[in-house]
Structures are given as structure tokens and as C-alpha cells.
Write a protein that holds these residues in place. Structure first.
Motif, short mmCIF file in Angstrom:
data_model
loop_
_atom_site.label_atom_id
_atom_site.label_comp_id
_atom_site.label_asym_id
_atom_site.label_seq_id
_atom_site.Cartn_x
_atom_site.Cartn_y
_atom_site.Cartn_z
N ILE A 1 21.88 -25.62 -27.19
CA ILE A 1 21.47 -25.31 -28.55
C ILE A 1 20.09 -24.67 -28.53
O ILE A 1 19.24 -25.05 -27.72
CB ILE A 1 21.50 -26.58 -29.43
N SER B 1 16.29 -26.28 -28.08
CA SER B 1 16.66 -27.66 -27.79
C SER B 1 15.46 -28.47 -27.28
O SER B 1 14.50 -27.92 -26.74
CB SER B 1 17.78 -27.71 -26.74
N VAL C 1 18.38 -38.75 -32.48
CA VAL C 1 19.26 -38.07 -33.42
C VAL C 1 19.48 -39.00 -34.60
O VAL C 1 19.75 -40.19 -34.42
CB VAL C 1 20.61 -37.71 -32.76
N GLN D 1 17.20 -33.81 -35.30
CA GLN D 1 16.83 -34.17 -33.94
C GLN D 1 15.31 -34.31 -33.91
O GLN D 1 14.59 -33.50 -34.49
CB GLN D 1 17.31 -33.13 -32.93
N TYR E 1 13.29 -31.74 -36.29
CA TYR E 1 14.07 -30.50 -36.40
C TYR E 1 15.36 -30.78 -37.17
O TYR E 1 15.99 -31.83 -36.98
CB TYR E 1 14.44 -29.97 -35.02
N THR F 1 19.22 -29.78 -37.52
CA THR F 1 20.24 -29.21 -36.65
C THR F 1 21.18 -28.32 -37.46
O THR F 1 21.84 -28.79 -38.38
CB THR F 1 21.05 -30.31 -35.96
N MET G 1 24.39 -26.79 -37.09
CA MET G 1 25.54 -26.87 -36.20
C MET G 1 26.29 -25.55 -36.12
O MET G 1 26.83 -25.19 -35.07
CB MET G 1 26.48 -27.98 -36.68
N LYS H 1 24.14 -23.22 -34.12
CA LYS H 1 23.82 -23.87 -32.84
C LYS H 1 22.35 -23.69 -32.48
O LYS H 1 21.97 -23.21 -31.41
CB LYS H 1 24.71 -23.34 -31.71
N LEU I 1 18.11 -25.42 -33.51
CA LEU I 1 17.26 -26.37 -34.20
C LEU I 1 16.19 -25.61 -34.97
O LEU I 1 15.61 -24.65 -34.47
CB LEU I 1 16.58 -27.31 -33.20
#
Length: 441
Positions: A297, A300, A310, A320, A341, A343, A345, A348, A350
Motif C-alpha cells: 500500500i 505504508s 489498525v 493506520q 493515516y 486507509t 482501500m 490502496k 494511506l
């Protein structure tokens, strides 16, 4: 039935919950209520007028449903009518809607090996809770969620323990984990363990295996049974295992490694790796497959200079969190900075956030939490409450624990408790819960 006077609350027409703690200062009864006690003198009670009318039980139930758990438990010891209301509400916990503020659970040599201390952030006071064997001071605390602790005893066996109800449940034996092999004496008793790591094998004493085996534990609701699922991240490769409460062995999930955190969302287990990967597992069927959500990601958190967490926000966003640490000259771990951060999704990646606004984070060995400061006014908005997250803690029994509050606006740390009594086992956040687990399935 002895009278439980309305005069203790002034009058039924002017019921004021603010004076209820004074009523709870009456002498506690026997039984399970003696498990839960303040470590400070109780407040003086007001004079009881025995001729005043007694509060109806249904009114008491409504009042008790608004109390924090410590006051609720103590209320059940005041008199027989309060005990009846307490029993009714305990058997119908769906009526008990009061949100519970997380507490810091720790132990103190001065109160005994079987006693846990709960520091209430809401009340800024400590409660002592007597727990079942084995002694809590002999255990490792490797996880906490939904009001339950996951503990490893001095034989490296795992238990679930609810410190409020005192209920304790043994989890599957450590010997059912694939790469653990017991060594027996001539009488068939386990005296040591072999721990397999690919082609290598190491020998561990019963109480030392837990340091080399357990990284973290997580507890999630199991809707199929109305109970819970326990997920373990195991050392050295940080693989995933799970067991339902009542299972006789641990089940290894499909190949994957280097997991740092887990969370349960929308019926799926999500596992996050140190390299930024995200995997999903469906634990409801007869077989278990690994669904790779992201190999990596963008932006990350590598966790090299700290720890990854998380957490899901009350509105459903996935965060995160990077907790950066440093070592003092005495080799103590100190939290230096916390970055949050969001996320994304779908993309993909942060996205760094500028604080938490009116929310609060709890980080440590237990399940991370994000709470609304509006719903929990005793907590400080835009702050992170953190406690120690060190592994192999038995090697550092006498170290200062990393506990405090960090304001995300100015990154200024502050203490909220003394360090003197927080060394062993590692303190952990827990949210009090009155639920007892159903073992009849």
C-alpha cells in the motif's frame, strides 16, 4: 425485605443521580461483590430515614442502567431491593446501554498476586479486583478486547479472563499448535517444549516458551455461536492461527507471514503486514482461504522505528497509526511521535491526517480503539492514550513502562498515572464488560 429508602435520594420527585455514589458508600455485602473494591476510603453516607417509601424495582433498573460498571456492581450490595434490580439488569444486559470508558489494568505487589488494579479514567481512581488462579502476576497479557484479557500462564497455556465477572476459559493447549512439540518425562508429564522454525529447533522451559511464541492475540465476536474467536500472531514468522472458544486445537490459516495487526470488519478478518500488505480471511465456512486485498500500500508504515496499529473509527473509516519510539540512555522505550493515516482501500494508499478532531485513540497490547470525545466527555479530544507494547516483557520486568497521553496538536506527552506500580505484567487497556460467555454450545 429491608427498606431501601427514597430519602437517601432526597425524594422520588427530585431524583438526582449525582448523589448516587453516596448511596453506594454503604457497607458492601458478601459474595462476588467483594471482588470489586476501591482502594480509597468510601464517602460518608447520609442518614437513612427508614420510614420513607422504597423505590420501585423498575425505577431502580432504569437508574442502574445509567451507572458505570463499578458503581453498578456495588449498587447490588446495598440492600435486597437493589440486589433484585441488579440481578434483573444483569440477566437482561440488552437494557444496560451505558458506554464504558477504557480502564488501565495492571498489578501491584502490595495488593497480592491474584489481584488486578483497574485505573478508571472516568473516575480517576483505582479499583482492586480479585481474580481466579493462576495468579495474574505470573501471567503475560498478550491481548485484550470486548472486556476480555488473553493471558499466557507460567506453563505457556492461554486463557480468556473477564476481570469484571471473574469468568475464565481455557483456550486450546499450546501443544496443539503445529510447530510446538511437548517433551515428556517418564511419567508422561510435559517438562519442556520443542519449537520448530523451518529446519531449526529450540528447546524452551514451560514458562519461557510464551516469550518466543506469542506476539499478539485478538478477540472477535463469532456470530455463528454467539461467542468469540481468538486470533494469534505467532513468532518468529508472525503467522496467523485461530480457535473458537470451545475448540480443542488451534488452526493455522493459509500461508502468510510478517503480520503486525488484525481487525474484524464486515464479517471478515483483515490482517496487515509490516510491508503494507493487507489480507482478508473468511472464518465462517468449513475451509479458509487467503484473499490478498493489497500486496503493498502506498505510504505504508514499515514499523522499523516503532509500531503499527489498525483501528476502525465510529463512522467506519479504517485508520493506520504509526507510533514512533526511541530508546533512552537507560534503554527504556519512550513514545516520541504518533502519526495517523486514513486507509483508502480502493486507491490502496494511506493519507496522513492532521489529528483526530473530536476523537480519541487507545493503543497498546490490546485491541486498538477509536472513541468519540463527545460520547466520552471524561477523555481528552485529539489525544492518544497509550501503554506499553513491548514483546518478550519477562526480559525487561523492571523497566519503566511506556504509558501516557500524547496530544496530536502539539505532540506534547503527559503522564496520567504513576510508574511505580506498573512494571509487571505489562499494563493493558481493557473496557469493562459484564457479559458472561455461553459455554453451552
Amino acid at each position: 425485605m429491608e427498606a431501601c429508602s427514597v430519602a437517601r435520594m432526597m425524594s422520588l420527585g427530585h431524583l438526582d443521580l449525582r448523589i448516587l455514589p453516596k448511596l453506594l458508600a454503604l457497607s458492601l455485602g458478601g459474595g462476588s461483590h467483594r471482588r470489586f473494591r476501591k482502594d480509597q476510603p468510601l464517602m460518608h453516607t447520609e442518614t437513612v430515614v427508614e420510614t420513607s417509601p422504597e423505590l420501585p424495582v423498575d425505577v431502580l433498573v432504569d437508574i442502574f442502567a445509567l451507572l458505570d460498571i463499578p458503581d453498578f456492581i456495588r449498587a447490588g450490595s446495598v440492600c435486597s431491593s437493589w440486589r433484585l434490580a441488579y440481578t434483573i439488569l444483569q440477566s437482561q444486559l440488552d437494557l444496560y446501554k451505558r458506554p464504558q470508558t477504557p480502564c488501565l489494568l495492571y498489578t501491584s505487589e502490595s495488593v497480592g498476586d491474584n489481584v488486578a488494579c483497574l485505573y478508571s479514567l472516568a473516575e480517576k481512581r483505582v479499583y482492586n479486583v480479585t481474580l481466579p488462579e493462576p495468579p495474574i502476576r505470573s501471567r503475560h497479557l498478550i491481548g485484550s478486547s470486548h472486556g476480555w484479557l488473553v493471558t499466557a500462564d507460567d506453563k505457556s497455556e492461554l486463557h480468556l479472563l473477564n476481570p469484571i465477572t471473574g469468568q475464565q476459559i481455557a483456550l486450546p493447549p499450546v501443544s496443539t499448535i503445529e510447530h510446538v512439540e511437548p517433551i515428556l518425562d517418564n511419567a508422561g508429564a510435559i517438562i519442556q517444549y520443542k519449537l520448530w522454525d523451518d529446519l531449526d529447533v529450540t528447546i524452551h522451559a514451560l514458562d519461557k516458551l510464551r516469550d518466543s511464541l506469542y506476539f499478539k492475540a485478538f478477540l472477535f465476536p463469532d456470530l455463528s455461536t454467539g461467542s468469540y474467536i481468538v486470533v494469534l500472531i505467532l513468532l518468529p514468522h508472525r503467522q496467523l492461527l485461530f480457535a473458537r472458544v470451545g475448540d480443542y486445537k488451534w488452526t493455522l490459516l493459509p500461508p502468510g507471514s510478517d503480520y503486525q495487526q488484525c481487525i474484524h470488519m464486515d464479517g471478515l478478518l483483515y490482517a496487515f503486514t509490516r510491508a503494507g500488505g493487507i489480507d482478508a480471511f473468511d472464518l465462517t465456512g468449513p475451509t479458509f482461504t487467503r484473499n490478498i486485498i493489497a500486496d503493498e500500500i502506498e505510504n505504508s508504515i514499515d514499523g522499523i522505528n516503532g509500531w503499527l496499529y489498525v483501528v476502525q473509527t465510529p463512522c467506519g473509516n479504517l485508520l493506520q497509526v504509526c507510533r514512533e519510539i526511541k530508546l533512552t540512555k537507560e534503554s527504556f522505550i519512550v513514545t516520541e511521535k504518533i502519526l495517523v493515516y486514513k486507509t483508502d482501500m480502493e486507491a490502496k494508499k494511506l493519507v496522513e491526517m492532521n489529528g483526530l478532531c473530536d476523537h480519541v485513540l487507545f493503543l497498546g497490547r490490546g485491541q486498538s480503539q477509536c472513541l468519540s470525545a463527545e460520547e466520552y466527555p471524561q477523555l481528552k479530544a485529539n489525544c492518544v492514550y497509550f501503554t506499553d507494547d513491548e514483546t518478550s516483557v519477562s526480559e525487561y520486568k523492571n523497566n519503566r513502562r511506556d504509558i501516557g497521553i500524547l496530544n496530536l496538536e502539539n505532540h506534547g506527552p503527559e503522564d496520567f498515572v504513576s510508574q511505580l506500580w506498573c512494571n509487571w505484567p505489562n499494563p493493558i487497556w481493557i473496557t469493562p464488560n459484564l457479559t458472561r460467555m455461553n459455554m453451552g454450545f
